[in-house]
Design an enzyme around this catalytic site. Structure first.
Site, mmCIF file in Angstrom:
data_model
loop_
_atom_site.group_PDB
_atom_site.id
_atom_site.type_symbol
_atom_site.label_atom_id
_atom_site.label_comp_id
_atom_site.label_asym_id
_atom_site.label_seq_id
_atom_site.Cartn_x
_atom_site.Cartn_y
_atom_site.Cartn_z
ATOM 1 N N ASP A 69 41.294 -19.125 -12.882
ATOM 2 C CA ASP A 69 41.639 -17.790 -13.363
ATOM 3 C C ASP A 69 40.368 -16.947 -13.421
ATOM 4 O O ASP A 69 39.391 -17.345 -14.056
ATOM 5 C CB ASP A 69 42.251 -17.910 -14.762
ATOM 6 N N HIS A 73 46.141 -18.791 -13.869
ATOM 7 C CA HIS A 73 46.680 -17.665 -14.621
ATOM 8 C C HIS A 73 48.205 -17.692 -14.491
ATOM 9 O O HIS A 73 48.733 -17.989 -13.423
ATOM 10 C CB HIS A 73 46.119 -16.368 -14.012
ATOM 11 N N SER A 120 47.338 -12.262 -20.846
ATOM 12 C CA SER A 120 46.652 -11.413 -19.879
ATOM 13 C C SER A 120 46.485 -9.993 -20.444
ATOM 14 O O SER A 120 45.792 -9.797 -21.436
ATOM 15 C CB SER A 120 47.425 -11.426 -18.557
#
Length: 198
Positions: free
Chosen positions: A138, A168, A43
């Protein structure tokens, strides 16, 4: 009020590059090999790994041998297909990403700075080989795929894999989620290959 000679604190992406160059310079002190250093993250960490790779290239520094980008925060477009499809997804959704970027960018025009938003780079040529791992559920899915495609189009060796039915943050759940274990194994294989350990 006290005075110090310390420079003002820099944004995280510059601290990440400083950490990378420190590792290169001090690798022998920590039983490391400066010729076998990779960068990686999930991320926002994927964002920093991509930025460190771009900065190393642009500054003529030693490149990482590999960049592992797990659902990287690579773009700044909140209207991509995956943002629309996953606007209310858990654990990450569109309002959260808008909040994160509001506090991440120093000023709005930083959205055009590739050292903040990797997809803003004019060229990705000359970057290290990459592994890009993506999750179907996501908001960042589209930008991760776009970044992988741009790397490939600019001649960078890329392994891209999208995992259906996961969200995610799935990557660290290998003990209980089979697809996460597969993703972790993929990352390990790619890193071993990059380090020359087949």
């Amino acid at each position: 009020m006290t005075h110090t000679n310390r420079p003002p604190r820099k944004p995280g992406r510059f601290n990440a590059y400083t950490a990378y160059t420190w590792v290169l310079q001090h690798a022998s002190e920590i039983n490391g090999d400066p010729k076998r250093v990779a960068v990686g993250g999930e991320s926002a960490g994927g964002n920093l790994a991509a930025v460190v790779s771009q900065m190393a290239r642009d500054k003529g520094a030693t490149l990482p041998v590999h960049q592992l980008l797990v659902y990287p925060m690579a773009g700044h477009d909140f209207n991509t297909p995956s943002y629309k499809r996953n606007a209310e997804a858990k654990p990450l959704n569109k309002p959260m990403m808008e909040w994160f970027y509001k506090h991440y960018l120093g000023k709005p025009q930083d959205a055009n700075n590739p050292y903040a938003v990797p997809l803003a780079a004019k060229s990705l040529k000359g970057l290290p080989p990459a592994t890009v791992i993506a999750a179907e559920i996501d908001p960042l899915l589209f930008e991760g795929k776009t970044y992988a495609d741009r790397l490939k189009n600019d001649g960078v060796k890329v392994t891209y894999k999208e995992y259906p039915g996961v969200t995610h943050e799935f990557f660290g759940m290998g003990k209980v989620v089979d697809k996460a274990k597969d993703a972790e194994d993929l990352a390990a294989r790619e890193l071993r290959q990059a380090f020359g350990n087949q």
